[in-house]
Structure formats: C-alpha cells, structure tokens
Design a protein around this motif. Sequence first.
Motif, short mmCIF file in Angstrom:
data_model
loop_
_atom_site.label_atom_id
_atom_site.label_comp_id
_atom_site.label_asym_id
_atom_site.label_seq_id
_atom_site.Cartn_x
_atom_site.Cartn_y
_atom_site.Cartn_z
N PRO A 295 0.75 -1.06 -0.06
CA PRO A 295 0.10 -0.27 -0.12
C PRO A 295 0.78 1.20 0.54
CG PRO A 295 -1.03 -1.62 1.96
CD PRO A 295 0.41 -2.09 0.74
N ARG A 296 0.72 2.27 -0.83
CA ARG A 296 1.12 3.60 -1.18
C ARG A 296 1.49 4.61 0.54
NH1 ARG A 296 0.52 0.48 -5.24
NH2 ARG A 296 2.01 1.09 -6.58
N THR A 297 2.14 5.11 1.34
CA THR A 297 2.07 5.84 1.97
C THR A 297 1.65 7.26 1.97
OG1 THR A 297 3.78 4.24 3.47
CG2 THR A 297 3.32 6.77 3.84
N PRO A 298 0.10 7.46 2.47
CA PRO A 298 0.24 9.03 1.54
C PRO A 298 1.12 10.49 2.23
CG PRO A 298 -0.91 7.97 3.86
CD PRO A 298 0.17 7.59 3.74
N ARG A 299 1.72 11.51 1.19
CA ARG A 299 2.98 12.26 1.86
C ARG A 299 2.15 13.56 2.07
NH1 ARG A 299 5.68 11.24 -4.52
NH2 ARG A 299 6.96 9.20 -3.60
N GLY B 240 -2.78 13.59 7.05
CA GLY B 240 -2.40 12.41 6.24
C GLY B 240 -2.89 11.28 5.75
N ARG B 241 -4.75 11.65 5.90
CA ARG B 241 -5.66 11.38 5.44
C ARG B 241 -6.15 11.75 4.53
NH1 ARG B 241 -7.85 10.94 11.11
NH2 ARG B 241 -6.96 9.92 11.74
N TYR B 242 -5.25 13.71 4.34
CA TYR B 242 -6.09 14.62 2.58
C TYR B 242 -5.94 13.63 1.00
CZ TYR B 242 -6.23 17.74 -0.62
OH TYR B 242 -6.54 18.98 -1.81
N ALA B 243 -5.16 13.00 1.10
CA ALA B 243 -4.66 12.22 -0.25
C ALA B 243 -5.66 11.29 -0.99
CB ALA B 243 -3.39 12.14 -1.11
N ALA B 244 -6.09 10.13 0.60
CA ALA B 244 -6.78 9.37 0.18
C ALA B 244 -7.87 9.73 0.08
CB ALA B 244 -6.35 8.15 1.59
N THR B 245 -8.40 10.96 0.97
CA THR B 245 -10.12 10.93 0.69
C THR B 245 -10.45 11.79 -0.54
OG1 THR B 245 -10.12 11.19 3.12
CG2 THR B 245 -11.75 12.35 1.80
N ARG B 246 -9.16 12.57 -0.97
CA ARG B 246 -9.23 13.20 -2.07
C ARG B 246 -9.71 12.40 -3.62
NH1 ARG B 246 -5.21 13.28 -4.98
NH2 ARG B 246 -3.28 15.17 -3.90
N LEU B 247 -8.55 11.35 -3.38
CA LEU B 247 -8.69 9.82 -4.59
C LEU B 247 -10.15 9.49 -4.11
CD1 LEU B 247 -7.44 8.18 -6.17
CD2 LEU B 247 -6.53 6.97 -4.47
N VAL B 248 -10.75 9.84 -3.30
CA VAL B 248 -12.58 9.10 -3.43
C VAL B 248 -13.14 9.69 -4.15
CG1 VAL B 248 -14.54 7.81 -1.99
CG2 VAL B 248 -12.39 7.81 -0.96
N LEU B 249 -13.41 11.66 -3.86
CA LEU B 249 -13.97 12.03 -4.93
C LEU B 249 -13.82 12.27 -6.50
CD1 LEU B 249 -15.49 14.37 -4.60
CD2 LEU B 249 -13.84 16.02 -4.08
N ARG C 205 -2.08 12.58 10.89
CA ARG C 205 -0.15 13.61 10.38
C ARG C 205 0.76 12.31 9.20
NH1 ARG C 205 -2.06 18.78 11.70
NH2 ARG C 205 -3.04 18.00 13.33
N VAL C 206 1.53 13.27 8.83
CA VAL C 206 1.87 12.06 7.01
C VAL C 206 3.36 12.53 7.96
CG1 VAL C 206 3.82 12.62 5.11
CG2 VAL C 206 1.24 13.56 5.51
N GLY C 207 3.65 10.78 8.19
CA GLY C 207 5.22 10.60 9.15
C GLY C 207 4.59 9.73 10.01
N THR C 208 3.75 9.73 10.39
CA THR C 208 3.04 9.16 11.96
C THR C 208 2.61 7.41 11.20
OG1 THR C 208 0.85 9.52 11.36
CG2 THR C 208 2.71 10.16 13.45
N ARG C 209 2.60 6.55 12.48
CA ARG C 209 2.31 4.94 12.39
C ARG C 209 0.80 4.06 12.65
NH1 ARG C 209 7.83 1.40 11.99
NH2 ARG C 209 9.49 2.96 10.29
N PRO C 210 0.59 3.64 11.85
CA PRO C 210 -1.13 3.58 12.58
C PRO C 210 -0.21 2.20 13.77
CG PRO C 210 -0.65 2.40 10.14
CD PRO C 210 0.01 3.33 10.50
N HIS C 211 -1.42 1.81 14.33
CA HIS C 211 -0.58 1.11 15.67
C HIS C 211 -0.90 -0.46 15.56
CE1 HIS C 211 -1.79 3.66 19.16
NE2 HIS C 211 -2.26 4.32 19.32
#
Length: 324
Positions: A32-36, A129-138, A271-277
Amino acid sequence: MGDTTVTTLGGREAAVPPPVADETGQNPLRRPRTPRRPRLWFEILLIAVSYWTYSLIRNAVPEQKAEALRNADWLWKLEHQLGIAVEESINHTVNSVTWLIVGMNYYYATLHFVVTLGVLVWLYRSHPGRYAATRLVLFATTGVALVGYYLYPLAPPRLMVGGGFIDTVLVHDTWGSMASGDLKNMSNQYAAMPSMHIGWSVWSGLTIFALARIPWVRVLGVLYPAATLVVIVATANHFWLDAVGGILCLAFGYTVARLWYGALPHALPKRVGTRPHPPTAERERAGGRPPAAADVNAEPPTEEPSHRTEDGHPPARPRPTTHA
C-alpha cells in the motif's frame, strides 16, 4: 531459473532465490502507498484542472435527447412499479411554499461546490495524512460518473414530456441552474444519472462524521446528504434512482482508495509520517506494547546457574535464620 549461487567457505554452492520482497516482507508492487504531505499550490492546480476537465468531458457527451427522454420514461415507470414514484408530489408540494423552494434552488446551485471545497480545505489543514486518500475517493467517484453520463443519457424529471413536473428555477426566476434559462446551452442537460450532488454530499457527510470530534458537527455531516436528497427531488432535477447511482459511484471511489492505500481514508494516520497502531496479535506478542517499543529498556532475563546433586535433584536452598 533465475536463481543465483553463492560459494560458501566449505566449498559448497548454495542457491539464493531472487529478491521478491522488501525488508518488510511485502512485494513492493503490492505494498500500500504511504500518504505524502500535500502541497498547497499543487492541490489548487489539481482541483482546478480536474474540475475543468470534468466539465469539459461531461458537456462534450452528445446530448442524445430522444434516448434520454426514453430512459426517463422507463425509469419513471420503474419507480411506479417499485412504489417510490413520489417525486412529482414532492415537487408540487414544495413549490407551493415560495421561500422554501427558492432557498432550495440556491442550495442546489451553491452548496454542491461550497461544502465539497470546504471539506477539502479542512482535510488539508487538520488531517493531512488522510487528505490524499479522501481526495482520491472524490476523484475516482467523479471519474466513473463520467462513464455513466456517456453510457446512460437521462433527462431530469423537469424536462420530461408530459411528466407534470415544475422547473422551479424557471418558475421562480432564480439563479443557478446550468440547465435552465440562458445557461442551458453551456451544460449537458441530459446527464442526470448518476447524481453527483448525492455522490459529493455523501462523501462530505461521511468524511465529517468519521473525522469530526464535535457532536453537533457530526450530526450536520449526517443531515447534509439527507437534505441534498430532498432538494434534488423537490427541484425536479433528479429521480430517487439517480441518487442510488451516485452512491454506487461513491462506493467505487472508496474501493479504489482502499486498494491504493491499504485502508479506508479515516483509518489512516492523521499526520503524515506517523504509523498506525500494529495489529492486536503483534501487540500481544510484544507484551501489550508496539513491537518497536517492546525491547526498549528491557532487561535480559537472568538465569541462576543450575548445580545438581549426584541424584539429579537441585540442591536445597538454605533456610533463613531468625534471631531472637
């Protein structure tokens, strides 16, 4: 085939398979791609160019009037068979309340863009950190809608011949409809299926509900697409089933984002650069802590030397003595 050999110190040759995964154990092509971090100038340019392209393609679809009207008649009959053909009643009822229908006309013409852009700005500022993925949905939702406009031209209810619907923009002389009055020649009038008013409003509502922390704001996120559904029907711009088409396009958009980023947008880090649990199983193996932190400041276990007696039993420990 394709394996390489390495000569060991003992003179033996060992086969080494070609590298197919990176250090994380995943194939780089399937990872999976990492958001930038989004860049403001690029996002403004991207949104402007994308909407211009969307409008250009949508309006370039040939206005197949005869087929669009036939499709509208068929859809109207289908809704009667399903028992949901109440659009005409709602259209006439709301039209009788002048202030209400005029407000809905302006709602239809403006909030479609204002709320969508507002949610994008909020995501950019507060959830990068969630912007690019949500924009891709749109973007994916809008892209597949263009296919629907081309394959299934559909006249809105207000343009049906003998349908009895009222074009509320014409009757009340309000501004905003790109398919009425002097603006009708600038837009494809027969692109009602799917409804992007519903696709974009449900996208906005789900995003607000999933990410907002203030309860009343989350409630507004739920009410916004519901109000939009009433507006598109009351103004005779769409059938109920046009809204279903918009939701199906949105489901496609979320599927694309899920495959690209490996998670739904709201599940990605804020946030960009943080990792999920890490997954629960990994946390349990690490003693309830993330694997990276499990070995920090951990002391190695100490083992007492084991001296056994001749009969194989451990020696007896001396008993503590007490002093009177």
